[in-house]
Write a protein that holds these residues in place. Structure first.
Motif, PDB file in Angstrom:
ATOM      1  N   ARG A  31       0.831  -1.211   0.000  1.00 21.41           N
ATOM      2  CA  ARG A  31       0.000   0.000   0.000  1.00 21.41           C
ATOM      3  C   ARG A  31       0.864   1.260   0.000  1.00 21.41           C
ATOM      4  NH1 ARG A  31      -4.371   1.685  -1.912  1.00 21.41           N
ATOM      5  NH2 ARG A  31      -5.892   0.568  -0.699  1.00 21.41           N
ATOM      6  N   PHE A  33       2.220   1.891  -3.391  1.00 25.83           N
ATOM      7  CA  PHE A  33       1.116   2.306  -4.251  1.00 25.83           C
ATOM      8  C   PHE A  33       0.786   3.781  -4.031  1.00 25.83           C
ATOM      9  CE2 PHE A  33      -3.422   2.976  -4.960  1.00 25.83           C
ATOM     10  CZ  PHE A  33      -3.544   2.565  -6.266  1.00 25.83           C
ATOM     11  N   GLU A  34       0.709   4.196  -2.763  1.00 26.61           N
ATOM     12  CA  GLU A  34       0.385   5.587  -2.447  1.00 26.61           C
ATOM     13  C   GLU A  34       1.473   6.536  -2.961  1.00 26.61           C
ATOM     14  OE1 GLU A  34      -2.416   6.734  -1.348  1.00 26.61           O
ATOM     15  OE2 GLU A  34      -3.302   4.775  -0.928  1.00 26.61           O
ATOM     16  N   GLN A  45       3.478   6.048  -5.532  1.00 31.55           N
ATOM     17  CA  GLN A  45       3.363   6.116  -6.991  1.00 31.55           C
ATOM     18  C   GLN A  45       2.136   6.918  -7.422  1.00 31.55           C
ATOM     19  OE1 GLN A  45       5.664   5.327  -9.241  1.00 31.55           O
ATOM     20  NE2 GLN A  45       6.900   4.932  -7.423  1.00 31.55           N
ATOM     21  N   THR A  46       1.063   6.847  -6.636  1.00 31.01           N
ATOM     22  CA  THR A  46      -0.133   7.633  -6.937  1.00 31.01           C
ATOM     23  C   THR A  46       0.187   9.126  -6.856  1.00 31.01           C
ATOM     24  OG1 THR A  46      -1.589   5.897  -6.115  1.00 31.01           O
ATOM     25  CG2 THR A  46      -2.512   8.117  -6.232  1.00 31.01           C
ATOM     26  N   GLN A  47       0.937   9.520  -5.811  1.00 31.56           N
ATOM     27  CA  GLN A  47       1.316  10.925  -5.667  1.00 31.56           C
ATOM     28  C   GLN A  47       2.248  11.368  -6.794  1.00 31.56           C
ATOM     29  OE1 GLN A  47      -0.055  13.099  -3.534  1.00 31.56           O
ATOM     30  NE2 GLN A  47      -1.360  11.358  -3.021  1.00 31.56           N
ATOM     31  N   LEU A  68       2.302  10.161  -9.792  1.00 31.96           N
ATOM     32  CA  LEU A  68       1.460  10.270 -10.984  1.00 31.96           C
ATOM     33  C   LEU A  68       0.657  11.565 -10.974  1.00 31.96           C
ATOM     34  CD1 LEU A  68       0.295   9.087 -13.572  1.00 31.96           C
ATOM     35  CD2 LEU A  68      -1.344   7.826 -12.173  1.00 31.96           C
ATOM     36  N   LEU A  69       0.102  11.940  -9.834  1.00 32.00           N
ATOM     37  CA  LEU A  69      -0.662  13.187  -9.749  1.00 32.00           C
ATOM     38  C   LEU A  69       0.217  14.405 -10.048  1.00 32.00           C
ATOM     39  CD1 LEU A  69      -2.906  12.482  -6.631  1.00 32.00           C
ATOM     40  CD2 LEU A  69      -3.628  12.633  -9.021  1.00 32.00           C
TER      41      LEU A  69
END
Length: 90
Positions: free
Chosen positions: A49, A52-53, A55-57, A59-60
């Motif tokens: 997790r 994932f978090e 990589q999400t940031q 990407l944003l």
């Protein structure tokens, strides 16, 4: 990477679902189920997790930068068109 408590919970559920006669070998079955689950999950290309978090940031932020660059390009193209129109009028 893989939560061992979750594996224990799944293995326990599988073990509890076994018929009473089979429960006598429950500990061995539970151990085997854990081994199989761990083996199969290790074959998967999973991230935790936290990864994932992160990589999400990333990407944003990348998406925000891309949108800013697209706007700059649009502004430059508009300026170039205007400059070309000004030159053509002269």
């Amino acid at each position: 990477m893989i939560n061992p408590k979750k594996l224990e919970e799944i293995a326990k559920q599988v073990s509890e679902a076994l018929p009473p006669g089979v429960k006598t070998i429950g500990e061995e079955a539970e151990r085997k189920v854990k081994q199989v689950l761990q083996s199969q999950l290790n074959k998967l290309d999973l991230v935790n997790r936290e990864e994932f978090e992160v990589q999400t940031q990333v990407l944003l932020r990348t998406r925000e930068k891309l949108m800013a660059m697209e706007q700059k390009i649009a502004d430059l193209e508009a300026k170039l068109d205007q400059d070309n129109n000004d030159i053509a009028e002269k």
